[in-house]
Write a protein that holds these residues in place. Structure first.
Motif, PDB file in Angstrom:
ATOM      1  N   ASP A   7       0.833  -1.214   0.000  1.00 24.79           N
ATOM      2  CA  ASP A   7       0.000   0.000   0.000  1.00 24.79           C
ATOM      3  C   ASP A   7       0.860   1.252   0.000  1.00 24.79           C
ATOM      4  O   ASP A   7       0.544   2.243  -0.648  1.00 24.79           O
ATOM      5  CB  ASP A   7      -0.928   0.019   1.222  1.00 24.79           C
ATOM      6  N   ASP A   8       1.963   1.181   0.734  1.00 23.20           N
ATOM      7  CA  ASP A   8       2.880   2.315   0.805  1.00 23.20           C
ATOM      8  C   ASP A   8       3.473   2.607  -0.588  1.00 23.20           C
ATOM      9  O   ASP A   8       3.503   3.758  -1.044  1.00 23.20           O
ATOM     10  CB  ASP A   8       3.975   1.924   1.813  1.00 23.20           C
ATOM     11  N   TYR A   9       3.927   1.556  -1.283  1.00 13.99           N
ATOM     12  CA  TYR A   9       4.473   1.756  -2.640  1.00 13.99           C
ATOM     13  C   TYR A   9       3.388   2.261  -3.586  1.00 13.99           C
ATOM     14  O   TYR A   9       3.639   3.133  -4.420  1.00 13.99           O
ATOM     15  CB  TYR A   9       5.070   0.454  -3.183  1.00 13.99           C
ATOM     16  N   GLU A  15       0.914   9.189  -5.870  1.00 17.25           N
ATOM     17  CA  GLU A  15       1.240  10.570  -5.552  1.00 17.25           C
ATOM     18  C   GLU A  15       2.333  11.139  -6.465  1.00 17.25           C
ATOM     19  O   GLU A  15       2.163  12.165  -7.099  1.00 17.25           O
ATOM     20  CB  GLU A  15       1.666  10.637  -4.065  1.00 17.25           C
ATOM     21  N   GLN A  16       3.478  10.426  -6.553  1.00 17.77           N
ATOM     22  CA  GLN A  16       4.623  11.010  -7.264  1.00 17.77           C
ATOM     23  C   GLN A  16       4.900  10.362  -8.612  1.00 17.77           C
ATOM     24  O   GLN A  16       5.698  10.861  -9.398  1.00 17.77           O
ATOM     25  CB  GLN A  16       5.876  10.978  -6.378  1.00 17.77           C
ATOM     26  N   GLY A  17       4.226   9.226  -8.878  1.00 18.03           N
ATOM     27  CA  GLY A  17       4.374   8.590 -10.195  1.00 18.03           C
ATOM     28  C   GLY A  17       5.504   7.581 -10.269  1.00 18.03           C
ATOM     29  O   GLY A  17       5.792   7.064 -11.345  1.00 18.03           O
ATOM     30  N   TYR A  18       6.154   7.312  -9.144  1.00 17.66           N
ATOM     31  CA  TYR A  18       7.195   6.269  -9.148  1.00 17.66           C
ATOM     32  C   TYR A  18       7.455   5.834  -7.707  1.00 17.66           C
ATOM     33  O   TYR A  18       7.067   6.522  -6.758  1.00 17.66           O
ATOM     34  CB  TYR A  18       8.507   6.792  -9.768  1.00 17.66           C
ATOM     35  N   CYS A  19       8.074   4.684  -7.566  1.00 14.20           N
ATOM     36  CA  CYS A  19       8.614   4.300  -6.261  1.00 14.20           C
ATOM     37  C   CYS A  19       9.876   3.487  -6.515  1.00 14.20           C
ATOM     38  O   CYS A  19      10.068   2.955  -7.619  1.00 14.20           O
ATOM     39  CB  CYS A  19       7.603   3.528  -5.421  1.00 14.20           C
ATOM     40  N   ILE A  20      10.730   3.455  -5.517  1.00 19.70           N
ATOM     41  CA  ILE A  20      11.937   2.620  -5.605  1.00 19.70           C
ATOM     42  C   ILE A  20      11.845   1.575  -4.497  1.00 19.70           C
ATOM     43  O   ILE A  20      11.690   1.921  -3.321  1.00 19.70           O
ATOM     44  CB  ILE A  20      13.222   3.466  -5.459  1.00 19.70           C
ATOM     45  N   ILE A  21      11.886   0.319  -4.902  1.00 15.15           N
ATOM     46  CA  ILE A  21      11.871  -0.781  -3.929  1.00 15.15           C
ATOM     47  C   ILE A  21      13.321  -1.224  -3.751  1.00 15.15           C
ATOM     48  O   ILE A  21      13.957  -1.664  -4.716  1.00 15.15           O
ATOM     49  CB  ILE A  21      11.002  -1.957  -4.422  1.00 15.15           C
ATOM     50  N   GLU A  22      13.824  -1.057  -2.530  1.00 14.88           N
ATOM     51  CA  GLU A  22      15.248  -1.362  -2.304  1.00 14.88           C
ATOM     52  C   GLU A  22      15.448  -2.829  -1.948  1.00 14.88           C
ATOM     53  O   GLU A  22      14.524  -3.491  -1.457  1.00 14.88           O
ATOM     54  CB  GLU A  22      15.790  -0.473  -1.175  1.00 14.88           C
ATOM     55  N   ASN A  23      16.667  -3.307  -2.197  1.00 10.20           N
ATOM     56  CA  ASN A  23      17.082  -4.661  -1.789  1.00 10.20           C
ATOM     57  C   ASN A  23      16.181  -5.775  -2.322  1.00 10.20           C
ATOM     58  O   ASN A  23      15.964  -6.756  -1.629  1.00 10.20           O
ATOM     59  CB  ASN A  23      17.134  -4.767  -0.252  1.00 10.20           C
ATOM     60  N   GLY A  86      -0.964  -4.326  -8.237  1.00 14.91           N
ATOM     61  CA  GLY A  86      -1.771  -3.286  -7.591  1.00 14.91           C
ATOM     62  C   GLY A  86      -2.035  -2.106  -8.527  1.00 14.91           C
ATOM     63  O   GLY A  86      -3.036  -1.405  -8.385  1.00 14.91           O
ATOM     64  N   VAL A  87      -1.142  -1.871  -9.476  1.00 18.23           N
ATOM     65  CA  VAL A  87      -1.326  -0.775 -10.445  1.00 18.23           C
ATOM     66  C   VAL A  87      -2.237  -1.249 -11.579  1.00 18.23           C
ATOM     67  O   VAL A  87      -3.157  -0.527 -11.978  1.00 18.23           O
ATOM     68  CB  VAL A  87       0.041  -0.323 -11.027  1.00 18.23           C
ATOM     69  N   LEU A  88      -1.974  -2.437 -12.108  1.00 17.38           N
ATOM     70  CA  LEU A  88      -2.793  -2.982 -13.194  1.00 17.38           C
ATOM     71  C   LEU A  88      -3.826  -3.871 -12.503  1.00 17.38           C
ATOM     72  O   LEU A  88      -4.648  -3.373 -11.746  1.00 17.38           O
ATOM     73  CB  LEU A  88      -1.892  -3.720 -14.199  1.00 17.38           C
ATOM     74  N   ASP A  89      -3.793  -5.138 -12.718  1.00 16.97           N
ATOM     75  CA  ASP A  89      -4.533  -6.091 -11.877  1.00 16.97           C
ATOM     76  C   ASP A  89      -3.897  -7.454 -12.093  1.00 16.97           C
ATOM     77  O   ASP A  89      -2.934  -7.568 -12.865  1.00 16.97           O
ATOM     78  CB  ASP A  89      -6.048  -6.070 -12.160  1.00 16.97           C
TER      79      ASP A  89
END
Ligand SMILES: O=C(O)CCC(=O)C(=O)O
Length: 278
Positions: A7-9, A15-23, A86-89
């Motif tokens: 949910d956080d990602y 909100e910002q149009g991207y996220c970075i998932i680390e590790n 979560g973005v598509l399905d």
């Protein structure tokens, strides 16, 4: 992955149009895949495709699902795939899987959107969600992907070749950048000296699309059937052998998945309620 983290990602993506998932990958795993890619580049004698979009100093290997189980595991990665779902399905498809290996001297790729070729009025719901696995560290100097935060909310696409204010998506190897198809972005300029160690930036572009549109790479024809039969079931679904909502992509009312598994349940027969008795 824990639902709260997903949910956080998804909130960052909205909100910002991207996220970075680390590790997502350990540094050792990223190094091992990078070595595999370098070996493939040598074997396949990969040269830059030398156009303004794919780059004059950038090596790209396409159709990577034909190149071994390492790449199969990327497509179904248990940390990244739920975010993209979560973005598509969950009916999403692998659109393409390629390497993007940017060499020193490469100029900035034109800022673009990945769904721009789909001629639908904006805004529209996400049709594409793409991910970039960093197999080397991504830095501003070696050509980290440039992104225009918030641009997924614009109702226009960027003008091809025009410069725009952008930021580098810097990340350490093993991290994954995720963005929807309407985020303005492009590969970065590589200003590293030729002879510097680690002067090349290597990414794996693992791209997905909604299950109701065409994939960028035609995997049903581009991957040998004998190989597809050995894919894990989820990967068979993801390359287009499961009809979307049981309907789009069926063959004579049956799921193509039934070719691999007679007990498959994607069949059209399970979609509609039976007709009322006469
Ligand atoms: O290499 C990158 O960082 C981005 C590449 C890209 O956006 C593309 O080739 O469509």
């Amino acid at each position: 992955m824990h639902e709260a983290r997903i949910d956080d990602y998804l909130a960052q993506l909205a909100e910002q149009g991207y996220c970075i998932i680390e590790n997502v990958l350990s540094p050792e795993q990223a190094d091992a895949i990078a070595d595999e890619v370098r070996k493939l580049e040598a074997e396949l004698e990969i040269k830059p495709h030398a156009n303004i979009f794919e780059g004059a100093k950038t090596r790209r290997i396409y159709n990577l699902l034909t190149q071994g189980t390492t790449f199969w595991a990327i497509a179904t990665n248990p940390v990244v795939l739920p975010v993209v779902e979560g973005v598509l399905d969950k009916g999403l498809l692998v659109s393409s899987l390629s390497t993007i290996h940017i060499g020193p001297g490469e100029i900035p790729q034109p800022i673009h959107v990945d769904d721009g070729i789909i001629n639908l009025p904006l805004p529209h719901p996400p049709l594409v969600c793409n991910t970039m696995y960093a197999l080397t560290d991504f830095t501003e100097q070696n050509g980290a992907t440039r992104i225009v935060p918030g641009s997924h909310k614009f109702n226009t696409a960027p003008e091809f070749g025009k410069p725009y204010d952008s930021i580098p998506a810097e990340m350490s190897k093993g991290s994954v950048l995720v963005w929807p198809g309407n985020l303005w972005h492009g590969g970065g300029e590589n200003t590293m000296p030729e002879d510097a160690p680690d002067s090349w930036r290597m990414g794996l572009a693992m791209n997905y699309c909604a299950g109701f549109i065409r994939q960028q790479e035609n995997q049903q024809i581009g991957i040998p059937m004998e190989m597809i039969k050995t894919f894990p079931k989820r990967l068979q679904e993801l390359i287009g052998f499961a009809p979307y909502q049981g309907v789009i992509g069926h063959i004579d009312r049956r799921s193509p998945m039934a070719m691999f598994d007679a007990t498959d349940t994607h069949s059209l027969t399970n979609v509609f309620p039976p007709s009322p008795e006469e």
